[in-house]
Design a protein around this motif. Structure first.
Motif, PDB file in Angstrom:
ATOM      1  N   GLY A 266       0.958   6.473   8.649  1.00 30.60           N
ATOM      2  CA  GLY A 266       1.791   7.596   9.052  1.00 30.60           C
ATOM      3  C   GLY A 266       2.347   8.341   7.857  1.00 30.60           C
ATOM      4  O   GLY A 266       1.601   8.722   6.951  1.00 30.60           O
ATOM      5  N   PRO A 267       3.657   8.500   7.827  1.00 29.29           N
ATOM      6  CA  PRO A 267       4.276   9.348   6.809  1.00 29.29           C
ATOM      7  C   PRO A 267       4.313   8.763   5.401  1.00 29.29           C
ATOM      8  O   PRO A 267       4.606   9.469   4.451  1.00 29.29           O
ATOM      9  N   ARG A 268       4.018   7.487   5.244  1.00 29.33           N
ATOM     10  CA  ARG A 268       4.017   6.805   3.941  1.00 29.33           C
ATOM     11  C   ARG A 268       5.332   6.994   3.193  1.00 29.33           C
ATOM     12  O   ARG A 268       5.400   7.666   2.166  1.00 29.33           O
ATOM     13  N   THR A 269       6.346   6.365   3.717  1.00 30.68           N
ATOM     14  CA  THR A 269       7.657   6.427   3.075  1.00 30.68           C
ATOM     15  C   THR A 269       7.858   5.312   2.054  1.00 30.68           C
ATOM     16  O   THR A 269       8.786   5.382   1.256  1.00 30.68           O
ATOM     17  N   LEU A 270       7.004   4.301   2.086  1.00 29.06           N
ATOM     18  CA  LEU A 270       7.098   3.217   1.111  1.00 29.06           C
ATOM     19  C   LEU A 270       6.595   3.686  -0.248  1.00 29.06           C
ATOM     20  O   LEU A 270       5.669   4.512  -0.322  1.00 29.06           O
ATOM     21  N   PRO A 271       7.163   3.168  -1.335  1.00 32.48           N
ATOM     22  CA  PRO A 271       6.630   3.496  -2.656  1.00 32.48           C
ATOM     23  C   PRO A 271       5.147   3.104  -2.751  1.00 32.48           C
ATOM     24  O   PRO A 271       4.704   2.134  -2.125  1.00 32.48           O
ATOM     25  N   ALA A 272       4.396   3.850  -3.536  1.00 25.83           N
ATOM     26  CA  ALA A 272       2.947   3.615  -3.651  1.00 25.83           C
ATOM     27  C   ALA A 272       2.641   2.182  -4.098  1.00 25.83           C
ATOM     28  O   ALA A 272       1.707   1.559  -3.580  1.00 25.83           O
ATOM     29  N   SER A 273       3.415   1.655  -5.021  1.00 27.74           N
ATOM     30  CA  SER A 273       3.155   0.289  -5.500  1.00 27.74           C
ATOM     31  C   SER A 273       3.393  -0.741  -4.390  1.00 27.74           C
ATOM     32  O   SER A 273       2.645  -1.719  -4.271  1.00 27.74           O
ATOM     33  N   THR A 274       4.400  -0.515  -3.567  1.00 30.62           N
ATOM     34  CA  THR A 274       4.675  -1.408  -2.441  1.00 30.62           C
ATOM     35  C   THR A 274       3.551  -1.334  -1.423  1.00 30.62           C
ATOM     36  O   THR A 274       3.072  -2.350  -0.926  1.00 30.62           O
TER      37      THR A 274
END
Length: 89
Positions: free
Chosen positions: A63-71
């Motif tokens: 979906g919106p990808r609210t997590l940090p890219a590394s996570t």
């Protein structure tokens, strides 16, 4: 239900005593996956179970990808390699 006091530093932008682990489940899961210690991660899986944590992660991932890219990269190694049929058991 209230979160353990050890989670207070993770939610310093919130009034901690108002964070409910059921009502705010997606926020608790994503925040803990991104910034939690090993002990907090263990609590997270013990509280919600692997299936529910995976569901919250996948909603964010697809979906919106609210997590940090590394996570997202780290947890995708764990959750995207799983067989979805395994959730049926």
């Amino acid at each position: 239900m209230r979160l353990p006091d050890s989670f207070r530093p993770l939610f310093h932008n919130y009034v901690f005593d108002t964070v409910d682990d059921e009502i705010h489940c997606p926020m608790v899961v994503k925040t803990t996956l991104a910034y939690g210690s090993w002990e907090q991660i263990l609590w997270l899986f013990g509280r919600y179970g692997r299936k529910r944590v995976r569901e919250v992660f996948l909603r964010d991932y697809h979906g919106p990808r609210t997590l940090p890219a590394s996570t997202s990269a780290l947890w995708s190694l764990v959750f995207l390699a799983e067989d979805p049929a395994a959730d049926q058991s």
